[in-house]
Design an enzyme around this catalytic site. Sequence first.
Site, PDB file in Angstrom:
ATOM      1  N   ARG A 291      -7.131  -4.375   0.183  1.00  0.00           N
ATOM      2  CA  ARG A 291      -6.280  -4.382   2.090  1.00  0.00           C
ATOM      3  C   ARG A 291      -5.432  -5.176   1.844  1.00  0.00           C
ATOM      4  O   ARG A 291      -5.398  -6.203   1.798  1.00  0.00           O
ATOM      5  CB  ARG A 291      -7.120  -4.783   3.073  1.00  0.00           C
ATOM      6  CG  ARG A 291      -7.756  -4.036   3.713  1.00  0.00           C
ATOM      7  CD  ARG A 291      -8.662  -3.995   5.015  1.00  0.00           C
ATOM      8  NE  ARG A 291      -9.390  -2.749   5.407  1.00  0.00           N
ATOM      9  CZ  ARG A 291     -10.816  -2.749   6.907  1.00  0.00           C
ATOM     10  NH1 ARG A 291      -9.918  -3.168   7.690  1.00  0.00           N
ATOM     11  NH2 ARG A 291     -11.549  -2.392   6.300  1.00  0.00           N
ATOM     12  N   ASN A 292      -4.750  -5.507   0.083  1.00  0.00           N
ATOM     13  CA  ASN A 292      -3.865  -5.590  -0.319  1.00  0.00           C
ATOM     14  C   ASN A 292      -2.107  -4.759  -0.102  1.00  0.00           C
ATOM     15  O   ASN A 292      -1.780  -4.708  -1.167  1.00  0.00           O
ATOM     16  CB  ASN A 292      -4.428  -6.070  -1.471  1.00  0.00           C
ATOM     17  CG  ASN A 292      -5.766  -7.215  -1.528  1.00  0.00           C
ATOM     18  OD1 ASN A 292      -5.612  -8.062  -1.363  1.00  0.00           O
ATOM     19  ND2 ASN A 292      -6.289  -6.589  -2.247  1.00  0.00           N
TER      20      ASN A 292
END
Length: 493
Positions: A291-292
């Site tokens: 989740r970057n």
Amino acid sequence: MTPPTYRNRPTKSQGLSKLISLAVGIGLGAAVLMTVASPPMSEPASKPASASQTLALPAADAAQGALRVLAQLNPASYDILGWAAGTVGGQGGRIIRVRNLKESGPGSYREAVEAEGPRIVVFEVGGVIDMGGKNITIRHPYLTVAGQTAPKPGITVIKGQTNIATHQVIIQHLMIRPGEFGRAKRSGSDQDGIGTVGAPGGAHHVIVDHCSFSWATDENLSASGPRFEGAKPEEWRRNTSHAITYSYNLIYEGLANSVHNKGEHSKGSLIHDNTNAVLLYANIYASNQERNALFKGGVRAAMVNNLIYNPGAKAVHYNLVAHEWVGHAPQTGWVTLVGNVYRQGPDSKPNTPLFALGGIGDVELFLQDNLAVDDVGKPLAQTGLYTASQARILQAGKPYLPDDIQVFPVQQLERELPLAAGARPWDRDPIDFKLLSDVAESRGKIIDSELENAHGYPRYAPTSKAFNPAEWQLQDMSPKAGWGSLFLPAVPH
């Protein structure tokens, strides 16, 4: 010594080289002017693209005009409002002084941000606010939180989550570090750092700028809300988070195997289903497993000039999850990635692309001038799949970007973004300083507890200094002496 000049409003364009020279001992040189195609606000045309294809920006269309791109990052405030243009926060409201470091009660941070009416929150104390596991929910609009007003060492909030369930909120120069604080593994009560959440009409017109986030047990910094509030997709988008800008933040070391009841949960940012008009600008993501950022189904968002270092399994990804959309027609997401740098580190899964598609929903993807390399500098794929469904990456013919976007040259990003991102660059927190050193040296790791960080929770002695409103521009909470005055060395008495 005369302070260097610096912009007090995002629209000004004074030079910053002297300021950053004072901060880090090197000059950045002259500004560079570039142009890219101006973004449309209508739905972009698209066509299917293979997962390994690099998607290129079309030549600038003279009829659309051009966007200026200044080669100078801002180490103190925000330049780009994005779709959150029109956000005024607590401008014109009363000044509320935070006078102690207590979790609640008179003079506390909680009392200030949870108050009603237009308000500007300033700090007459510096140190650590220990929330003791209790969260804060901001429900009333027209709020500015000016962490820049705190005396050294600034304000660190630990053991708590901040929810934004309203509109017209600006938060700057705070350090947010939830942590697991001795709780049993997988025991629940996981916490974000800051997240927008469900609110009547959706949380909107929110800017979180120049803050530092670490050790969240859910996401470090997110935009969320209900998926399907309303009868039509237009209503879904209107009733969840929208018009959100997260800029110049450090987002790192989300805790992996910690208190989250799902197990591993080291996450950077979740941009939830149907959220829209979300801009992630000039942030640093480091040592988060996934989740970057993660863009969920139907999202409309852009990432510009972010640095992503040492993701574990995924860097940027998109996923419309089938069982979360039962009974609702899948919506095609719009995602634009421009001028980002992705560099693998010690924990990165080999061959992980910059952008990966999972789930069952199509995404219209626009890529331009992104760099993706492994831990020895070899190029990585720009796109990839982690699904065997028929979901497609569709090549967007035009970018989805706000009107005021400015793109810093990607070749210079890794050199200069670490000097500008995060809380209080003029007065670096040792935890942030260590993180930036790890990024520079290709060190660091994904951790399970704040105890694995070399510093752990800070233990600063409390400090105090009266707030003098005569020293600040109250319309934007910049120093009247200019932002550069904060970067000047202290003068001995």
